[in-house]
Motif scaffolding. Structure first.
Motif, short mmCIF file in Angstrom:
data_model
loop_
_atom_site.label_atom_id
_atom_site.label_comp_id
_atom_site.label_asym_id
_atom_site.label_seq_id
_atom_site.Cartn_x
_atom_site.Cartn_y
_atom_site.Cartn_z
N ALA A 57 0.84 -1.19 0.00
CA ALA A 57 0.00 0.00 0.00
C ALA A 57 0.88 1.24 0.00
CB ALA A 57 -0.91 -0.01 1.23
N PRO A 58 0.32 2.40 -0.35
CA PRO A 58 1.10 3.64 -0.32
C PRO A 58 1.73 3.88 1.04
CG PRO A 58 -1.02 4.00 -1.39
CD PRO A 58 -1.07 2.64 -0.80
N ALA A 59 2.92 4.44 1.04
CA ALA A 59 3.64 4.69 2.28
C ALA A 59 2.98 5.83 3.06
CB ALA A 59 5.09 5.04 1.98
N THR A 60 2.87 5.64 4.36
CA THR A 60 2.39 6.69 5.24
C THR A 60 3.08 6.57 6.58
OG1 THR A 60 0.47 7.64 6.38
CG2 THR A 60 0.40 5.29 5.94
N ALA A 61 3.47 7.69 7.14
CA ALA A 61 4.10 7.70 8.46
C ALA A 61 3.11 8.12 9.54
CB ALA A 61 5.29 8.66 8.46
#
Length: 307
Positions: A57-61
């Motif tokens: 999935a798209p990277a998120t912090a």
């Protein structure tokens, strides 16, 4: 029963904790691994034994983004699992609230499909809980489980997702080091406030280097400025379960003992033969740490054990 595990990242690489969480989760059923990060991390994760599929999935912090991803996938799984790390402690309670589920946290043993053991009272007791809910939100203490082997080649499925959040990620400040990860290291050398100074801690680091060990510290040593925060071991620091823990100048306060209860062998170096940690140690060396530690380091290096 199907299991979705949230992969733990260490910067741009897969954290060693993930292999341990996967190994634990396979006791519950087939494991899918959610990676919110780069393609290279997904490829690394696909090699873990027991992983049936990697969902990229798209990277998120941001915790909000992680919760959105997990909540969108939750209907297809009986178990939603993460490490009982900083990330897991931030994300999983939010997810449980979103799904209206009571989470079971800090699990150290799996007794059955809905029975889990977890520490209570600062690690002084263990309780076995039964989770009768239809879906389970769980966090596992990574140090309590052996890592999954490699050699797998699980398929990678890319999942597009729009991540919206009122929060904004500004920056990450990391301490770069070539020593093993403290939370999953097999050998840890820890120092207490009796080491006396940050310069004194170099003795601890030298011994750790000779053993290829991670370095730990008590809260008192960290508060005194002798060691960085990410070395803190204990109830308010990192929980460790190494094969060998060498405690140097550590008296053994309850807060610290709660963090090392999983250690297989403990060696204590202390001037006080009545110190709490000496009483629980497998081996105790009573004497001045400034004499014992350099001698021990020299003997290890002489024996060719330096790594």
């Amino acid at each position: 029963m199907s299991v979705l595990v949230l992969a733990e990242l260490d910067g741009e690489v897969l954290s060693p904790a993930t292999a341990r969480i996967v190994a634990a989760a396979t006791q519950l059923g087939p494991v899918d691994l959610l990676v919110s990060g780069p393609q290279a991390v997904a490829e690394s994760a696909s090699g873990l034994s027991g992983v049936a599929r990697v969902i990229l999935a798209p990277a998120t912090a941001l915790a909000e983004g992680m919760v959105d991803l997990l909540a969108s996938l939750a209907p297809g799984y009986d178990y939603l699992v993460a490490s009982a790390s900083t990330t897991g402690k931030d994300v999983m309670p939010r997810l449980a609230a979103r799904l209206d589920i009571q989470p079971v946290t800090d699990i150290v043993a799996i007794e059955g499909p809905n029975r889990f053991t977890r520490p209570i009272y600062a690690g002084n007791a263990l309780e076995t809980v039964t989770d009768g809910q239809a879906r389970h939100v769980l966090t596992f203490r990574a140090s309590a489980f052996r890592p999954a082997a490699g050699g797998n080649a699980a398929p990678i499925e890319t999942r597009e997702a729009t991540i919206a959040s009122a929060a904004r990620f500004i920056a990450a400040h990391r301490t770069e080091s070539d020593i093993p990860d403290l939370a999953t290291a097999q050998i840890v050398v820890g120092g207490g406030v009796s080491v006396g100074s940050a310069e004194g801690f170099r003795l601890i680091e030298a011994l750790g280097k000779s053993l290829g060990a991670a370095i730990g510290a008590t809260r008192a040593a960290v508060d005194a400025g002798y060691a960085p925060n990410d070395w803190q071991v204990g109830q308010t620091g990192k929980i460790i379960a190494p094969d060998l823990y060498i405690a140097i100048g550590i008296s053994g306060a309850l807060q610290h003992l709660a963090g090392i209860q999983g250690a297989k062998k403990i060696v204590a170096i202390n001037t006080d033969a009545e110190a709490p940690i000496v009483k629980i140690a497998d081996v105790a060396l009573i004497g001045d740490l400034f004499e014992i530690v350099p001698q021990l380091t020299a003997e290890l290096e002489k024996a060719g054990l330096k790594r």
